[in-house]
Design a protein around this motif. Structure first.
Motif, PDB file in Angstrom:
ATOM      1  N   SER A  84      -5.435 -22.649  66.697  1.00 47.02           N
ATOM      2  CA  SER A  84      -5.980 -23.678  65.871  1.00 47.02           C
ATOM      3  C   SER A  84      -5.352 -23.142  64.329  1.00 47.02           C
ATOM      4  N   ARG A  85      -4.487 -24.011  64.156  1.00 46.06           N
ATOM      5  CA  ARG A  85      -3.343 -23.295  62.974  1.00 46.06           C
ATOM      6  C   ARG A  85      -4.102 -23.683  61.429  1.00 46.06           C
ATOM      7  N   ARG A  86      -3.587 -22.857  60.502  1.00 45.05           N
ATOM      8  CA  ARG A  86      -4.116 -22.591  59.395  1.00 45.05           C
ATOM      9  C   ARG A  86      -3.038 -22.233  58.464  1.00 45.05           C
ATOM     10  N   ARG A  87      -2.912 -22.990  57.510  1.00 44.64           N
ATOM     11  CA  ARG A  87      -1.939 -22.770  56.364  1.00 44.64           C
ATOM     12  C   ARG A  87      -2.805 -22.539  55.159  1.00 44.64           C
ATOM     13  N   GLN A  88      -2.295 -21.508  54.354  1.00 45.33           N
ATOM     14  CA  GLN A  88      -2.942 -21.202  53.023  1.00 45.33           C
ATOM     15  C   GLN A  88      -2.087 -21.211  51.896  1.00 45.33           C
ATOM     16  N   GLY A 140      -3.829 -28.478  56.600  1.00 42.15           N
ATOM     17  CA  GLY A 140      -3.157 -28.316  57.802  1.00 42.15           C
ATOM     18  C   GLY A 140      -2.171 -27.115  57.546  1.00 42.15           C
ATOM     19  N   GLY A 141      -1.675 -26.604  58.536  1.00 39.04           N
ATOM     20  CA  GLY A 141      -0.575 -25.490  58.637  1.00 39.04           C
ATOM     21  C   GLY A 141       0.124 -25.695  59.864  1.00 39.04           C
ATOM     22  N   SER A 142       1.058 -24.905  59.892  1.00 40.61           N
ATOM     23  CA  SER A 142       2.038 -24.886  61.101  1.00 40.61           C
ATOM     24  C   SER A 142       2.182 -23.552  61.484  1.00 40.61           C
ATOM     25  N   VAL A 143       2.377 -23.317  62.929  1.00 43.71           N
ATOM     26  CA  VAL A 143       2.834 -22.041  63.283  1.00 43.71           C
ATOM     27  C   VAL A 143       4.271 -22.281  63.818  1.00 43.71           C
ATOM     28  N   GLY A 144       4.912 -21.085  63.703  1.00 42.70           N
ATOM     29  CA  GLY A 144       6.292 -21.214  64.070  1.00 42.70           C
ATOM     30  C   GLY A 144       6.517 -21.056  65.571  1.00 42.70           C
ATOM     31  N   GLY A 145       7.713 -21.823  66.063  1.00 40.01           N
ATOM     32  CA  GLY A 145       7.884 -21.887  67.387  1.00 40.01           C
ATOM     33  C   GLY A 145       7.922 -20.454  68.124  1.00 40.01           C
ATOM     34  N   LEU A 146       8.346 -19.735  67.672  1.00 38.81           N
ATOM     35  CA  LEU A 146       8.464 -18.323  68.328  1.00 38.81           C
ATOM     36  C   LEU A 146       7.064 -18.043  68.704  1.00 38.81           C
ATOM     37  N   LEU A 147       6.068 -18.000  67.824  1.00 40.43           N
ATOM     38  CA  LEU A 147       4.816 -17.478  68.103  1.00 40.43           C
ATOM     39  C   LEU A 147       3.999 -18.400  69.171  1.00 40.43           C
ATOM     40  N   ALA A 198      -1.499 -29.633  67.386  1.00 38.61           N
ATOM     41  CA  ALA A 198      -0.559 -30.005  66.166  1.00 38.61           C
ATOM     42  C   ALA A 198      -1.529 -29.955  64.779  1.00 38.61           C
ATOM     43  N   ALA A 199      -0.720 -29.583  63.813  1.00 35.51           N
ATOM     44  CA  ALA A 199      -1.386 -29.523  62.498  1.00 35.51           C
ATOM     45  C   ALA A 199      -1.771 -31.122  61.979  1.00 35.51           C
ATOM     46  N   VAL A 200      -2.778 -31.048  61.230  1.00 40.70           N
ATOM     47  CA  VAL A 200      -3.231 -32.548  60.874  1.00 40.70           C
ATOM     48  C   VAL A 200      -2.640 -32.688  59.565  1.00 40.70           C
TER      49      VAL A 200
END
Length: 426
Positions: free
Chosen positions: A422-426, A405-412, A63-65
């Motif tokens: 390990s999710r990264r949002r930029q 933090g960032g999020s990854v879509g449920g699809l991926l 999960a994203a922080v």
């Protein structure tokens, strides 16, 4: 489509294929940092792509922080730099600004303050650069630089109690030709209370100069620190009975390095390093360092690839590292495009809320964050704090946090359900 992976200290970019029968909105390009937890399977030929494809195995998604970043607040009633926030043991927030020798005010959640509420901390109007941290007992250690002949050739240290009353102060150095007291790294922990300056003309990977300053106003040093990272705009933590210095390899130069020193300030070795690469560019001013359980939470500046900012300005980022100094996620907090932008970032946490502060065009800026620290482990694991000190966090002495933090879509996540993201949002 492409997935960026990290295997130990190696990085790679591998193609992935999303089936065409999925909705178009769920097949948009994505880049995700991932850490492999199992070996790659052999290559197989995919007739749809006409080329070999690597099948990856991952462990479950993390999960994203940072779960929310509020729009930045500009406090335009008072000009100044070195914007810092603190929260004391009673939950009271304080706002510090490096103006007029250093000023501080009690603030509510709006962080607005009245001129009548300001506490002037020093009688040195000429202070230029500031480093200020919270101590284990609620005191504050403040170091400021000033000029007698050469720029930033002097430094003065101050100790305040929890109500910002002056306890002790002393001149560390005055009028020392060639000395560099700017952008200092300050620490106040059980065993390390003092400041690190860059040695004259030194760059990352060379030497620093330590001055100790305790609650009674006793000054020790200077002591030479060997093999330091870039300590101008760096940060420090006490880890166990050691001091760890965090800084980039050189000015605006990856990677972030972590160097270890014992109680006698002797160099032990490098704990590790990590490439931050904000928006494909370079990091600097890695000042806003906090420890929350197994996470290192870092507010820093960055210049994305191809961005053109004036002087030392840039965008503000938050990165979160795990216990192995692996970059888990990163968020860009500000959105400057060119010209004059942000400088001098800081970070403070109170529970699941955090504040990132910086200045831009002589105006203090703040961004409020909501955090999910459920994956951080034990948040009450001892005194470990960096640039902005400890806060009223979870009843423990470890202090504060907040990071990117960032999020990854449920699809991926579904397509790669067998793996660690390990999710990264930029």
């Amino acid at each position: 489509y492409e997935i960026q992976c990290v295997t130990g200290v190696q990085t790679c970019a591998l193609p992935i294929w999303l089936p065409p029968f999925l909705p178009k909105a769920k097949r948009s390009p994505a880049r995700i940092d991932a850490r492999l937890s199992a070996s790659l399977t052999p290559q197989v030929d995919d007739p749809k792509l006409g080329a070999p494809v690597l099948l990856l195995m991952f462990s479950p998604a993390q999960a994203a922080v940072v779960t929310q970043v509020d729009a930045p607040i500009i406090l335009d009633k008072r000009a100044g730099t070195w914007a810092r926030t603190f929260v004391d043991s009673g939950g009271q927030w304080w706002f510090f600004l490096g103006a007029g020798g250093g000023i501080v005010a009690a603030v509510d959640e709006s962080f607005e303050f009245k001129e009548d509420d300001l506490i002037r901390l020093t009688d040195r109007q000429e202070l230029q650069d500031h480093g200020i941290v919270q101590c284990p007992n609620g005191d504050y250690l403040h170091v400021g630089s000033y000029t007698q002949q050469d720029f930033n050739d002097s430094a003065h240290a101050y100790r305040y109690d929890a109500e910002w009353n002056l306890i002790a102060d002393a001149v560390l150095e005055a009028g020392v030709q060639g000395a560099e007291h700017n952008d200092m790294t300050v620490i106040c922990s059980p065993d390390f209370q003092g400041v690190v300056f860059r040695e004259n003309g030194g760059q990352g990977g060379q030497k620093g100069r330590w001055f100790g300053f305790d609650a009674q106003g006793n000054v020790s040093g200077p002591t030479t620190l060997e093999n330091t990272p870039q300590v101008t705009g760096g940060a420090a933590l006490q880890m166990g009975d050691e001091m760890w210095l965090f800084g980039t390899q050189g000015y605006q130069q990856d990677p972030l390095q972590v160097k270890r020193y014992d109680k006698d300030l002797a160099y032990i070795g490098e704990q590790g390093s990590v490439t931050l690469s904000p928006d494909g560019g370079q990091p600097y001013w890695t000042q806003g360092l906090l420890k929350a359980g197994d996470y290192y939470l870092l507010a820093h500046m960055g210049r994305g690839q191809g961005q053109n900012f004036n002087a030392d300005t840039g965008n503000v980022y938050l990165s979160v590292l795990d216990a192995d100094l692996t970059l888990l996620e990163q968020t860009r907090i500000s959105d400057y495009q060119s010209g004059d932008a942000g400088m001098r970032p800081s970070l403070m946490r109170d529970g699941d809320r955090a504040v990132v502060s910086w200045d831009a065009n002589l105006k203090p800026n703040l961004a409020l964050l909501t955090l999910d620290l459920s994956g951080a482990g034990n948040l009450d694991s001892g005194w470990e704090t960096g640039d902005t000190g400890s806060g009223n966090s979870d009843g423990g002495g470890e202090g504060c946090g907040g990071c990117g933090g960032g999020s990854v879509g449920g699809l991926l996540a579904a397509l790669l359900a067998a793996g660690l993201l390990s999710r990264r949002r930029q």
